[in-house]
Scaffold this motif. Sequence first.
Motif, PDB file in Angstrom:
ATOM      1  N   PRO A 269      59.998   9.888  12.303  1.00  0.00           N
ATOM      2  CA  PRO A 269      60.090   8.420  12.363  1.00  0.00           C
ATOM      3  C   PRO A 269      59.530   7.863  13.677  1.00  0.00           C
ATOM      4  O   PRO A 269      59.452   8.566  14.688  1.00  0.00           O
ATOM      5  CB  PRO A 269      61.600   8.157  12.250  1.00  0.00           C
ATOM      6  CG  PRO A 269      62.178   9.411  11.666  1.00  0.00           C
ATOM      7  CD  PRO A 269      61.328  10.514  12.186  1.00  0.00           C
ATOM      8  N   GLN A 270      59.154   6.626  13.651  1.00  0.00           N
ATOM      9  CA  GLN A 270      58.665   5.921  14.835  1.00  0.00           C
ATOM     10  C   GLN A 270      59.668   6.032  15.982  1.00  0.00           C
ATOM     11  O   GLN A 270      60.874   5.922  15.783  1.00  0.00           O
ATOM     12  CB  GLN A 270      58.434   4.446  14.490  1.00  0.00           C
ATOM     13  CG  GLN A 270      57.948   3.579  15.636  1.00  0.00           C
ATOM     14  CD  GLN A 270      57.928   2.111  15.263  1.00  0.00           C
ATOM     15  OE1 GLN A 270      58.575   1.694  14.299  1.00  0.00           O
ATOM     16  NE2 GLN A 270      57.189   1.310  15.999  1.00  0.00           N
ATOM     17  N   ASN A 271      59.146   6.288  17.186  1.00  0.00           N
ATOM     18  CA  ASN A 271      59.914   6.384  18.428  1.00  0.00           C
ATOM     19  C   ASN A 271      60.744   7.647  18.548  1.00  0.00           C
ATOM     20  O   ASN A 271      61.356   7.877  19.601  1.00  0.00           O
ATOM     21  CB  ASN A 271      60.818   5.167  18.643  1.00  0.00           C
ATOM     22  CG  ASN A 271      60.025   3.910  18.955  1.00  0.00           C
ATOM     23  OD1 ASN A 271      58.921   3.975  19.463  1.00  0.00           O
ATOM     24  ND2 ASN A 271      60.589   2.756  18.632  1.00  0.00           N
ATOM     25  N   PHE A 272      60.800   8.498  17.529  1.00  0.00           N
ATOM     26  CA  PHE A 272      61.501   9.763  17.646  1.00  0.00           C
ATOM     27  C   PHE A 272      60.607  10.737  18.411  1.00  0.00           C
ATOM     28  O   PHE A 272      59.418  10.869  18.120  1.00  0.00           O
ATOM     29  CB  PHE A 272      61.831  10.348  16.266  1.00  0.00           C
ATOM     30  CG  PHE A 272      63.071   9.774  15.626  1.00  0.00           C
ATOM     31  CD1 PHE A 272      64.035  10.604  15.068  1.00  0.00           C
ATOM     32  CD2 PHE A 272      63.272   8.400  15.574  1.00  0.00           C
ATOM     33  CE1 PHE A 272      65.175  10.078  14.467  1.00  0.00           C
ATOM     34  CE2 PHE A 272      64.407   7.863  14.983  1.00  0.00           C
ATOM     35  CZ  PHE A 272      65.356   8.696  14.432  1.00  0.00           C
ATOM     36  N   VAL A 273      61.173  11.420  19.390  1.00  0.00           N
ATOM     37  CA  VAL A 273      60.396  12.373  20.188  1.00  0.00           C
ATOM     38  C   VAL A 273      60.176  13.651  19.388  1.00  0.00           C
ATOM     39  O   VAL A 273      61.105  14.174  18.754  1.00  0.00           O
ATOM     40  CB  VAL A 273      61.120  12.697  21.503  1.00  0.00           C
ATOM     41  CG1 VAL A 273      60.453  13.867  22.221  1.00  0.00           C
ATOM     42  CG2 VAL A 273      61.125  11.478  22.406  1.00  0.00           C
ATOM     43  N   VAL A 274      58.949  14.153  19.406  1.00  0.00           N
ATOM     44  CA  VAL A 274      58.616  15.389  18.708  1.00  0.00           C
ATOM     45  C   VAL A 274      57.869  16.308  19.658  1.00  0.00           C
ATOM     46  O   VAL A 274      57.053  15.871  20.467  1.00  0.00           O
ATOM     47  CB  VAL A 274      57.771  15.105  17.438  1.00  0.00           C
ATOM     48  CG1 VAL A 274      56.479  14.365  17.786  1.00  0.00           C
ATOM     49  CG2 VAL A 274      57.449  16.402  16.700  1.00  0.00           C
ATOM     50  N   VAL A 275      58.174  17.599  19.581  1.00  0.00           N
ATOM     51  CA  VAL A 275      57.459  18.612  20.361  1.00  0.00           C
ATOM     52  C   VAL A 275      57.147  19.783  19.430  1.00  0.00           C
ATOM     53  O   VAL A 275      58.004  20.224  18.661  1.00  0.00           O
ATOM     54  CB  VAL A 275      58.280  19.072  21.586  1.00  0.00           C
ATOM     55  CG1 VAL A 275      59.657  19.540  21.194  1.00  0.00           C
ATOM     56  CG2 VAL A 275      57.537  20.165  22.340  1.00  0.00           C
ATOM     57  N   LYS A 276      55.905  20.256  19.485  1.00  0.00           N
ATOM     58  CA  LYS A 276      55.470  21.385  18.667  1.00  0.00           C
ATOM     59  C   LYS A 276      55.072  22.525  19.583  1.00  0.00           C
ATOM     60  O   LYS A 276      54.357  22.317  20.562  1.00  0.00           O
ATOM     61  CB  LYS A 276      54.264  21.018  17.795  1.00  0.00           C
ATOM     62  CG  LYS A 276      54.404  19.762  16.961  1.00  0.00           C
ATOM     63  CD  LYS A 276      53.133  19.527  16.141  1.00  0.00           C
ATOM     64  CE  LYS A 276      53.157  18.192  15.433  1.00  0.00           C
ATOM     65  NZ  LYS A 276      52.867  17.066  16.359  1.00  0.00           N
ATOM     66  N   GLN A 277      55.520  23.743  19.260  1.00  0.00           N
ATOM     67  CA  GLN A 277      55.106  24.930  20.001  1.00  0.00           C
ATOM     68  C   GLN A 277      54.693  26.005  19.005  1.00  0.00           C
ATOM     69  O   GLN A 277      55.427  26.327  18.072  1.00  0.00           O
ATOM     70  CB  GLN A 277      56.218  25.453  20.898  1.00  0.00           C
ATOM     71  CG  GLN A 277      55.770  26.620  21.776  1.00  0.00           C
ATOM     72  CD  GLN A 277      56.834  27.011  22.783  1.00  0.00           C
ATOM     73  OE1 GLN A 277      58.025  26.895  22.514  1.00  0.00           O
ATOM     74  NE2 GLN A 277      56.409  27.478  23.952  1.00  0.00           N
ATOM     75  N   ALA A 278      53.494  26.561  19.210  1.00  0.00           N
ATOM     76  CA  ALA A 278      52.941  27.526  18.273  1.00  0.00           C
ATOM     77  C   ALA A 278      53.633  28.878  18.389  1.00  0.00           C
ATOM     78  O   ALA A 278      54.113  29.262  19.463  1.00  0.00           O
ATOM     79  CB  ALA A 278      51.440  27.691  18.519  1.00  0.00           C
ATOM     80  N   GLY A 279      53.667  29.597  17.276  1.00  0.00           N
ATOM     81  CA  GLY A 279      54.180  30.957  17.264  1.00  0.00           C
ATOM     82  C   GLY A 279      53.090  31.964  17.601  1.00  0.00           C
ATOM     83  O   GLY A 279      52.035  31.628  18.141  1.00  0.00           O
ATOM     84  N   ASN A 280      53.319  33.213  17.244  1.00  0.00           N
ATOM     85  CA  ASN A 280      52.389  34.290  17.599  1.00  0.00           C
ATOM     86  C   ASN A 280      51.049  34.175  16.896  1.00  0.00           C
ATOM     87  O   ASN A 280      50.040  34.698  17.384  1.00  0.00           O
ATOM     88  CB  ASN A 280      53.023  35.649  17.300  1.00  0.00           C
ATOM     89  CG  ASN A 280      54.201  35.942  18.212  1.00  0.00           C
ATOM     90  OD1 ASN A 280      54.239  35.468  19.342  1.00  0.00           O
ATOM     91  ND2 ASN A 280      55.161  36.711  17.720  1.00  0.00           N
ATOM     92  N   GLN A 281      51.007  33.539  15.737  1.00  0.00           N
ATOM     93  CA  GLN A 281      49.765  33.407  14.976  1.00  0.00           C
ATOM     94  C   GLN A 281      49.095  32.045  15.174  1.00  0.00           C
ATOM     95  O   GLN A 281      48.145  31.713  14.470  1.00  0.00           O
ATOM     96  CB  GLN A 281      50.045  33.624  13.470  1.00  0.00           C
ATOM     97  CG  GLN A 281      50.690  34.955  13.148  1.00  0.00           C
ATOM     98  CD  GLN A 281      49.842  36.132  13.609  1.00  0.00           C
ATOM     99  OE1 GLN A 281      48.617  36.131  13.455  1.00  0.00           O
ATOM    100  NE2 GLN A 281      50.498  37.141  14.191  1.00  0.00           N
ATOM    101  N   GLY A 282      49.588  31.260  16.113  1.00  0.00           N
ATOM    102  CA  GLY A 282      49.044  29.926  16.297  1.00  0.00           C
ATOM    103  C   GLY A 282      49.638  28.955  15.295  1.00  0.00           C
ATOM    104  O   GLY A 282      50.413  29.326  14.411  1.00  0.00           O
ATOM    105  N   LEU A 283      49.269  27.691  15.428  1.00  0.00           N
ATOM    106  CA  LEU A 283      49.799  26.652  14.546  1.00  0.00           C
ATOM    107  C   LEU A 283      48.721  25.603  14.313  1.00  0.00           C
ATOM    108  O   LEU A 283      48.113  25.112  15.259  1.00  0.00           O
ATOM    109  CB  LEU A 283      51.035  25.999  15.176  1.00  0.00           C
ATOM    110  CG  LEU A 283      51.672  24.842  14.405  1.00  0.00           C
ATOM    111  CD1 LEU A 283      52.279  25.339  13.098  1.00  0.00           C
ATOM    112  CD2 LEU A 283      52.735  24.138  15.260  1.00  0.00           C
ATOM    113  N   GLU A 284      48.476  25.268  13.044  1.00  0.00           N
ATOM    114  CA  GLU A 284      47.514  24.230  12.698  1.00  0.00           C
ATOM    115  C   GLU A 284      48.174  23.258  11.729  1.00  0.00           C
ATOM    116  O   GLU A 284      48.861  23.662  10.798  1.00  0.00           O
ATOM    117  CB  GLU A 284      46.256  24.830  12.078  1.00  0.00           C
ATOM    118  CG  GLU A 284      45.146  23.818  11.838  1.00  0.00           C
ATOM    119  CD  GLU A 284      43.822  24.463  11.456  1.00  0.00           C
ATOM    120  OE1 GLU A 284      42.821  23.723  11.326  1.00  0.00           O
ATOM    121  OE2 GLU A 284      43.794  25.695  11.285  1.00  0.00           O
TER     122      GLU A 284
END
Length: 360
Positions: A269-284
């Motif tokens: 949702p709008q204004n919700f903080v999101v963080v993505k971190q890739a695993g061992n195989q990467g992330l797309e």
Amino acid sequence: MLPGCPETYQSFQQSQEGRQAQRSRDQHQKVRQFRQGDIIALPAGIAHWSYNNGNDQLVLMVVHDTSNDDNQLDQNLRRFFLAGNPQQQQSGSFRRQEHSANNIFQGLDSRILAEAFDVSTETARKLQNENDRRGDIVRVKEGLQMTRPASFEEEEERSERRDNGLEETLCTMRFGENIADSERADIYTARGGRISTLNSHNLPILRDLQLSAERGFLYRNAMVSPHWNINAHSIVYVIRGSGRVQIVGNSNRPAFDGEVRQGQLLIVPQNFVVVKQAGNQGLEWISFKTNDVAKISPLAGRTSVIRAMPEEVLMNAYQISRDEAWRLKYNRQEVTVLSPTSSSRGQEQEQGRASIWSIV
């Protein structure tokens, strides 16, 4: 703090902590003064702080417009705090109207924060203000010492969308654009990954659809800086690979914290903080956002709101030393895609990823 804008102000501080000379040069975005009678209009989703440097009490009348076109949440007022423990000062009647509590850093894993800012876990925990009982208004003991305008300025900033007189017709309009080509990337970090964006600037038909898109790829253990979408919801679909995603709203609990894999879909949702971190195989992944010119505001990195703040503000907001505030601002030089740090790689070898990919 306007996302993507440069730090055009420079403050020089006397250091007693034995740091190198260049560390005493604090860069931040412009600090504007206001006085009695001023009306200040802030764009939706913009982070800000205020400080009373006068001799009288400061009383602010604040009006929130929840019915404007930029608000894509419901009509309930939500305030998202970057520091402090706001719930400590909420009255019973106010709590019924607004259910915010603490600051958004409390909803993020302290290890994720340490990785995002490239600081110690102890400093990351200080960002969460868990033991801070000062509420959302704090007293600065010796006053803030920073560069600020010498006199009041009269400014009028307007943002208007104008046609250029050469609008495309339906018959000649482009309906497609490829964002999978790595050479097209708008953001690229050598050991981190890349992000390509598509909006109505490079595909005008999206203006009518009120949509934009983002395609990103992260190398192993790399991270997208914690950020929020200023003017849009986001639908995130994992194309391949795996990784960890945390989503935090205006409460002190994560809305989502878990591992994502190919084929999974998340709503941010709008204004919700999101963080993505890739695993061992990467992330797309690919994201679709509900605004034709979607904007983000990063929390860490060279274009972040933390980088845009003066050291003095960070020191008092999080009760940290000047040295910690400097590292918080300048340890990360990347823009949005953050490469793995040496400490995170060492931690992975000692502990393994199995202990981190927990699902809440």
